[in-house]
Design a protein around this motif. Structure first.
Motif, PDB file in Angstrom:
ATOM      1  N   ALA A 183       2.331   1.663  -3.447  1.00  0.00           N
ATOM      2  CA  ALA A 183       1.306   2.093  -4.404  1.00  0.00           C
ATOM      3  C   ALA A 183       1.020   3.585  -4.253  1.00  0.00           C
ATOM      4  O   ALA A 183       0.879   4.309  -5.243  1.00  0.00           O
ATOM      5  CB  ALA A 183       0.032   1.277  -4.211  1.00  0.00           C
ATOM      6  N   ARG A 184       0.952   4.036  -3.007  1.00  0.00           N
ATOM      7  CA  ARG A 184       0.707   5.459  -2.769  1.00  0.00           C
ATOM      8  C   ARG A 184       1.862   6.319  -3.267  1.00  0.00           C
ATOM      9  O   ARG A 184       1.677   7.495  -3.613  1.00  0.00           O
ATOM     10  CB  ARG A 184       0.460   5.703  -1.277  1.00  0.00           C
ATOM     11  CG  ARG A 184      -0.963   5.359  -0.835  1.00  0.00           C
ATOM     12  CD  ARG A 184      -1.239   5.828   0.573  1.00  0.00           C
ATOM     13  NE  ARG A 184      -0.595   4.970   1.556  1.00  0.00           N
ATOM     14  CZ  ARG A 184      -1.187   3.960   2.157  1.00  0.00           C
ATOM     15  NH1 ARG A 184      -2.447   3.662   1.889  1.00  0.00           N
ATOM     16  NH2 ARG A 184      -0.534   3.240   3.047  1.00  0.00           N
ATOM     17  N   ALA A 185       3.051   5.711  -3.336  1.00  0.00           N
ATOM     18  CA  ALA A 185       4.223   6.435  -3.839  1.00  0.00           C
ATOM     19  C   ALA A 185       4.339   6.350  -5.356  1.00  0.00           C
ATOM     20  O   ALA A 185       5.310   6.842  -5.937  1.00  0.00           O
ATOM     21  CB  ALA A 185       5.494   5.897  -3.182  1.00  0.00           C
ATOM     22  N   GLY A 186       3.368   5.695  -5.994  1.00  0.00           N
ATOM     23  CA  GLY A 186       3.352   5.628  -7.449  1.00  0.00           C
ATOM     24  C   GLY A 186       4.137   4.497  -8.059  1.00  0.00           C
ATOM     25  O   GLY A 186       4.438   4.516  -9.254  1.00  0.00           O
TER      26      GLY A 186
ATOM     27  N   ALA B  15       0.827  -1.207   0.000  1.00  0.00           N
ATOM     28  CA  ALA B  15       0.000   0.000   0.000  1.00  0.00           C
ATOM     29  C   ALA B  15       0.862   1.258   0.000  1.00  0.00           C
ATOM     30  O   ALA B  15       0.584   2.219  -0.729  1.00  0.00           O
ATOM     31  CB  ALA B  15      -0.935  -0.012   1.213  1.00  0.00           C
ATOM     32  N   ASP B  16       1.929   1.247   0.803  1.00  0.00           N
ATOM     33  CA  ASP B  16       2.835   2.410   0.848  1.00  0.00           C
ATOM     34  C   ASP B  16       3.496   2.641  -0.508  1.00  0.00           C
ATOM     35  O   ASP B  16       3.630   3.782  -0.966  1.00  0.00           O
ATOM     36  CB  ASP B  16       3.907   2.207   1.921  1.00  0.00           C
ATOM     37  CG  ASP B  16       3.348   2.296   3.332  1.00  0.00           C
ATOM     38  OD1 ASP B  16       2.249   2.861   3.499  1.00  0.00           O
ATOM     39  OD2 ASP B  16       4.011   1.794   4.267  1.00  0.00           O
TER      40      ASP B  16
END
Length: 261
Positions: free
Chosen positions: A83-86, A80-81
């Protein structure tokens, strides 16, 4: 992914590292799990960026990966981390032998070498079939596999299946179908009642204490304890759902069951 096939891959577990090396695609790997030990040269060739349930996010981002490979719900937070960072992520979740073979084929497709991956998967399947053929007509000992000691956790799906391929009978086969460790907890009394003839243990990276297993109250009645058939299989060989388990892990089980070809 920013490009296909991905040129910069980070592997957060060891089985994808070993698979990429076996596929001849190790140059794509730019970061690995601290638990990656196969092949041995990976320890000096690739930077370590994670444990199993934790990762150095800034270090991963600094590597500018095209793709990060993860495994299981235990790495969902890391994913998740990222993914949030692209970052593009593929999370594998194999829990049985079929899933391990599918992982090899999927990873081959992800890096653009599906034919090579198919050949590798077929070679693993042939090894398993040869083990099963070798065990035909021989005694099939009852086996208890212990993945953790406190609480006692029985073997996950691929381990249970490998015991079968090697010619043994997992005493808790129904638990092997449970993906979560909490659903594979057993009591000392259940193991006594199952009367395994062989006990195999791999305490998820912690050294197995065979004397402690032997000294458990009431366990002197278990055939495996009485006959001295308690054996440790190192975690990198059997608890990695990929090439190691399908080859050296299987071979270790065969040796300890006395059923090696």
């Amino acid at each position: 992914m920013r490009r296909f096939p991905p040129e910069r891959i980070v592997c957060l577990t060891e089985e994808t590292v070993e698979t990429l090396y076996l596929l001849g695609e190790e140059d794509r790997i730019v970061g690995v799990s601290g638990y990656a030990v196969r092949p041995p040269r990976v320890r000096r060739e690739k930077p370590r960026v994670s444990a199993f349930t934790s990762a150095d996010l800034p270090k991963i981002l600094a590597l500018a990966p095209d793709l990060v490979l993860a495994f299981s719900d235990l790495q969902a937070g890391i994913v998740a981390d990222l993914a949030r960072a692209g970052i593009a992520v593929h999370l594998f979740n194999q829990r049985d032998v079929a899933g391990c073979l599918a992982m090899v084929r999927t990873l081959g497709a992800l890096v653009g070498v599906p034919e090579r991956a198919e050949a590798l998967a077929q070679s693993f399947a042939a090894t398993l079939q040869a083990a099963a053929e070798s065990a035909k007509g021989r005694p099939s000992p009852r086996v208890y596999f212990e993945e953790w000691d406190a609480p006692m956790i029985s073997g996950i799906g691929w381990v249970s299946e490998l015991i079968g391929y090697a010619g043994g009978r997992d005493v808790f086969p129904e638990l092997g179908r449970q993906p979560a460790a909490k659903d594979r907890i057993v009591t000392p009394e259940q193991v006594i009642a199952a009367a395994p003839e062989v006990i195999l243990a791999s305490w998820c990276g912690k050294k197995v204490n065979i004397d402690r297993i032997r000294a458990r109250p009431g366990w002197d009645a278990i055939p495996a304890v009485r006959d001295g058939r308690i054996h440790e299989i190192k975690a990198p060989l059997i608890l990695q759902p990929g090439p190691a388990a399908l080859t050296d892990g299987l071979a270790a089980i065969q040796v300890f069951l006395g059923l090696n070809p």
